[in-house]
Structure formats: C-alpha cells, structure tokens
Design a protein around this motif. Structure first.
Motif, PDB file in Angstrom:
ATOM      1  N   GLN A  74       0.828  -1.211   0.000  1.00  0.00           N
ATOM      2  CA  GLN A  74       0.000   0.000   0.000  1.00  0.00           C
ATOM      3  C   GLN A  74       0.861   1.259   0.000  1.00  0.00           C
ATOM      4  O   GLN A  74       0.561   2.224  -0.703  1.00  0.00           O
ATOM      5  N   LYS A  75       1.950   1.250   0.766  1.00  0.00           N
ATOM      6  CA  LYS A  75       2.857   2.405   0.776  1.00  0.00           C
ATOM      7  C   LYS A  75       3.430   2.652  -0.612  1.00  0.00           C
ATOM      8  O   LYS A  75       3.507   3.787  -1.068  1.00  0.00           O
ATOM      9  N   CYS A  76       3.842   1.582  -1.274  1.00  0.00           N
ATOM     10  CA  CYS A  76       4.389   1.703  -2.628  1.00  0.00           C
ATOM     11  C   CYS A  76       3.339   2.267  -3.580  1.00  0.00           C
ATOM     12  O   CYS A  76       3.621   3.183  -4.362  1.00  0.00           O
ATOM     13  N   GLU A  77       2.149   1.706  -3.522  1.00  0.00           N
ATOM     14  CA  GLU A  77       1.085   2.151  -4.423  1.00  0.00           C
ATOM     15  C   GLU A  77       0.735   3.614  -4.180  1.00  0.00           C
ATOM     16  O   GLU A  77       0.507   4.363  -5.133  1.00  0.00           O
ATOM     17  N   ASN A  78       0.717   4.038  -2.930  1.00  0.00           N
ATOM     18  CA  ASN A  78       0.434   5.442  -2.617  1.00  0.00           C
ATOM     19  C   ASN A  78       1.509   6.366  -3.184  1.00  0.00           C
ATOM     20  O   ASN A  78       1.204   7.407  -3.767  1.00  0.00           O
ATOM     21  N   LEU A  79       2.769   5.985  -3.004  1.00  0.00           N
ATOM     22  CA  LEU A  79       3.857   6.811  -3.538  1.00  0.00           C
ATOM     23  C   LEU A  79       3.827   6.866  -5.058  1.00  0.00           C
ATOM     24  O   LEU A  79       4.057   7.923  -5.652  1.00  0.00           O
ATOM     25  N   LEU A  80       3.554   5.732  -5.695  1.00  0.00           N
ATOM     26  CA  LEU A  80       3.483   5.715  -7.151  1.00  0.00           C
ATOM     27  C   LEU A  80       2.330   6.579  -7.656  1.00  0.00           C
ATOM     28  O   LEU A  80       2.469   7.282  -8.663  1.00  0.00           O
ATOM     29  N   GLU A  81       1.218   6.541  -6.954  1.00  0.00           N
ATOM     30  CA  GLU A  81       0.077   7.373  -7.343  1.00  0.00           C
ATOM     31  C   GLU A  81       0.441   8.851  -7.224  1.00  0.00           C
ATOM     32  O   GLU A  81       0.151   9.644  -8.128  1.00  0.00           O
ATOM     33  N   GLU A  82       1.086   9.226  -6.132  1.00  0.00           N
ATOM     34  CA  GLU A  82       1.518  10.618  -5.955  1.00  0.00           C
ATOM     35  C   GLU A  82       2.480  11.021  -7.070  1.00  0.00           C
ATOM     36  O   GLU A  82       2.399  12.131  -7.609  1.00  0.00           O
ATOM     37  N   LYS A  83       3.393  10.128  -7.403  1.00  0.00           N
ATOM     38  CA  LYS A  83       4.372  10.389  -8.457  1.00  0.00           C
ATOM     39  C   LYS A  83       3.666  10.595  -9.795  1.00  0.00           C
ATOM     40  O   LYS A  83       3.995  11.518 -10.547  1.00  0.00           O
ATOM     41  N   HIS A  84       2.685   9.755 -10.108  1.00  0.00           N
ATOM     42  CA  HIS A  84       1.964   9.867 -11.377  1.00  0.00           C
ATOM     43  C   HIS A  84       1.135  11.150 -11.428  1.00  0.00           C
ATOM     44  O   HIS A  84       1.071  11.803 -12.470  1.00  0.00           O
ATOM     45  N   ILE A  85       0.536  11.513 -10.312  1.00  0.00           N
ATOM     46  CA  ILE A  85      -0.237  12.759 -10.267  1.00  0.00           C
ATOM     47  C   ILE A  85       0.691  13.948 -10.524  1.00  0.00           C
ATOM     48  O   ILE A  85       0.359  14.856 -11.288  1.00  0.00           O
ATOM     49  N   LYS A  86       1.851  13.933  -9.909  1.00  0.00           N
ATOM     50  CA  LYS A  86       2.824  15.007 -10.112  1.00  0.00           C
ATOM     51  C   LYS A  86       3.259  15.067 -11.575  1.00  0.00           C
ATOM     52  O   LYS A  86       3.333  16.147 -12.165  1.00  0.00           O
ATOM     53  N   GLN A  87       3.506  13.903 -12.184  1.00  0.00           N
ATOM     54  CA  GLN A  87       3.901  13.866 -13.595  1.00  0.00           C
ATOM     55  C   GLN A  87       2.786  14.398 -14.489  1.00  0.00           C
ATOM     56  O   GLN A  87       3.045  15.127 -15.450  1.00  0.00           O
TER      57      GLN A  87
END
Length: 143
Positions: A74-87
């Motif tokens: 879940q931590k990984c998925e949350n960080l990846l989602e934040e990263k994609h939103i930023k991109q």
C-alpha cells in the motif's frame, strides 16, 4: 501401556510437535524478514516499482503474512500514485504552455510555426484524440 503412560506419551509428542512447528515457523519468519529487508532497501533507494514487485512476490510466497506485506504494498502504491499525479500536473503545465504558444503563433498568422508547435503537442501527448481534432480544425482554417 497404562493410561498414565499413554497420556504422558501424547503430552510429550504434542510438545515435541509444537516445538518443531515453532522452530519451522521461526525459520520462515526469519527468511521473510531477510527478503523484506531486500525490498525495503529498494524502497529506501526510491526504486518504488521494483520494491512493489518484490513485495508482491513475497505476498505470493508467504500468504500467511498478508497483513504485514500488504502494508508495504500500500505504501508503494500510494507513492506511485503521488508520483503519477505530479507527472500529470507537469505534463498539463507543459501542454498548456505549448498550446498557448501555438495559439499565439496561429493568431499572428505564423501558420508554419504554429503547426510545428501543434505537432509537438501531438508528440507530447502521444496522439490524444481531442488534440487531433483541435489540430484538424486549425488545418481546415488554413485551407
């Protein structure tokens, strides 16, 4: 064999099996900890995609530790989602900047430069249908 001897035998064996079970469980937990540490290192090094892949492998390999592993997933998925939103926000900003420039060139009748800018937007978004329609509309105004 007397009843007392038989009960003592069962008690001894149950303790023996329980000890074997606990020993095996401990070995599995120690192995899991080592493997989680490898994935944790990837996570700490910001290799989130690789860490997520490793955690998912561990979940498959150690389903009895699902809760512990799912927290890390879940931590990984949350960080990846934040990263994609930023991109996506950066892409939107870049897109708007180029679109504004292309529209300004078009208004100033610098058609060739405007079309190059619009085509650059196509490359930026990978052929977005809405953008294709916009570009088609600009071409039709030229013709």
């Amino acid at each position: 064999m007397s009843l007392g001897s038989y009960l003592a035998y069962l008690f001894y064996n149950s303790i023996n099996y329980k000890n074997k079970y606990n020993k095996i469980k401990s070995q599995i937990e120690n192995q899991l900890i080592k493997e989680i540490q490898k994935a944790d290192t990837l996570f700490k090094n910001n290799d989130i995609e690789w860490a997520l892949e490793e955690y998912e492998k561990l979940l498959y390999k150690y389903p009895e530790f699902e809760n512990k592993i799912n927290q890390k997933i879940q931590k990984c998925e949350n960080l990846l989602e934040e990263k994609h939103i930023k991109q996506l926000k950066q892409l939107k900003s870049e897109f708007n900047k180029h679109l504004q420039k292309a529209d300004e060139l078009f208004k100033n009748n610098e058609i060739e430069e405007a079309l190059k800018e619009y085509e650059g937007l196509l490359n930026l978004l990978g052929g977005n249908e809405r953008l294709l329609n916009l570009l088609g509309g600009k071409y039709s105004k030229i013709s």
